[in-house]
Design a protein around this motif. Sequence first.
Motif, PDB file in Angstrom:
ATOM      1  N   HIS A 175       0.805  -1.224   0.000  1.00 46.09           N
ATOM      2  CA  HIS A 175       0.000   0.000   0.000  1.00 46.09           C
ATOM      3  C   HIS A 175       0.840   1.277   0.000  1.00 46.09           C
ATOM      4  CE1 HIS A 175      -3.649  -2.255   1.974  1.00 46.09           C
ATOM      5  NE2 HIS A 175      -3.325  -2.725   0.787  1.00 46.09           N
ATOM      6  N   ASP A 176       1.941   1.264   0.739  1.00 47.88           N
ATOM      7  CA  ASP A 176       2.678   2.510   1.001  1.00 47.88           C
ATOM      8  C   ASP A 176       4.012   2.620   0.293  1.00 47.88           C
ATOM      9  OD1 ASP A 176       0.570   3.040   2.695  1.00 47.88           O
ATOM     10  OD2 ASP A 176       1.649   2.498   4.527  1.00 47.88           O
ATOM     11  N   LYS A 205      -8.387   0.247   2.010  1.00 49.91           N
ATOM     12  CA  LYS A 205      -9.114  -0.042   3.245  1.00 49.91           C
ATOM     13  C   LYS A 205      -9.881  -1.365   3.161  1.00 49.91           C
ATOM     14  CE  LYS A 205      -7.851   3.577   5.579  1.00 49.91           C
ATOM     15  NZ  LYS A 205      -8.785   4.532   6.160  1.00 49.91           N
ATOM     16  N   SER A 253      -4.932   2.786   8.427  1.00 52.74           N
ATOM     17  CA  SER A 253      -4.128   2.330   7.293  1.00 52.74           C
ATOM     18  C   SER A 253      -3.233   1.195   7.779  1.00 52.74           C
ATOM     19  CB  SER A 253      -3.272   3.471   6.750  1.00 52.74           C
ATOM     20  OG  SER A 253      -2.289   3.841   7.714  1.00 52.74           O
TER      21      SER A 253
END
Length: 408
Positions: free
Chosen positions: A239-240, A306, A390
């Motif tokens: 995700h990051d 999410k 998150s």
Amino acid sequence: MGKGKARTRTLSQSTSAFSSSNFSSFSYQYLSLCILSIMEAPVEALIAAVVSFVFISILFAFLALLCRKPSPNPPFLTSNSLPFTVTTASAPFEESDSFDTALHRVSLAELAAATRNFSPESIIGDGTFGFVYKAQLPSGVTAAVKKLSSDAFSPQGLRQFRAEITTLGRLRHPNLARILGFCSSDHDRLLIYEYLEQGSLDSWLHDDDLEMNCSVSLLTWPVRVKIVKGVAAGLKFLHDECQPPVIHRDIKASNVLLDGDFQARICDFGLARHMDGSRSHVSTQAAGTLGYMAPELREGMVATAKADVYSFGVLMLEIASRRRPSWPVREEGGPEVSLIRWARKRIEEGRLKEILDPRMEVGEEKMGEVEGFMAVAYKCTEESARKRPSMGEVVSIMDQLLQETTVS
């Protein structure tokens, strides 16, 4: 009258000469008759003649249009000029597709030899799209080979095959399973992964025979926490830290593999999608597995990171309770409810021990960790996506709450 007859003879001679010229088609002959009618016929006949002429002209034009040969496609509509390869349903899904050249392409003959001709004795698992075989490659490396079933040749199956190669083939992280290569030969599609000794988390949680073969329970509380932290770290990376970010869209126990030290590796990226830099969501149809799927996906909304957070929260509760998310739980003296609803109610009431797997011993000294663990699972399984943390926040929270958790 004499003058009229003279004019008629003159006009008749003119039209006769006109008809014998180069323009002697039926249309012009018919036009001559119409002109004679102008001189001799009443007004009603004149109108009828003109209408008939127009009708016949249109009819001939229409027939000529039908008989024309279709012209070839303009250059800008040919398949060679399109930015993608045009294939049909019967065309093999092979050379027309571009794969990551960093991946090793293995022949079907090599894989057949490595799996003893795909012997049933070599099967170590099965998934949505086929069996998984243990293979000994010519290089001496032990690998897991997923041989895709005929379902893999549906449009969805082909998309998943491509997604697996293009996504997982380019990612490297300690908590992601590594794909070593692939095979695409005629109507056979195979994926080659690194072999992980302990198999899938799903087997350790729900296969009683596997646990009974061990002298002691290996899924202790510290081991389960280690697995959860590994999955969280893998999702945070997707995700990051990936550019563009990746949404897995199918986090579940069977898609978590365990190495010899019970380190978690996320696998099966067939449903994974990249998020564009300008978007925080993936506009695709609902995807996932019953019991793990986020509420917004069941309602037909777009997938976001999410949604992975929700599935991760479900997985946390499954690992702690050893209950399948797709199986209902009967309330005391009440109706059957989902695992999420059942567990969240007990977290709210502080009845945490009722959630824990009764076969797992957790001392009082660990109940502080259990409380923090359940608090994270509760936040991740919020109905509203906006209320969920998150994965970066999840990793930070778990590191703070569980930093003393070690595996003996």
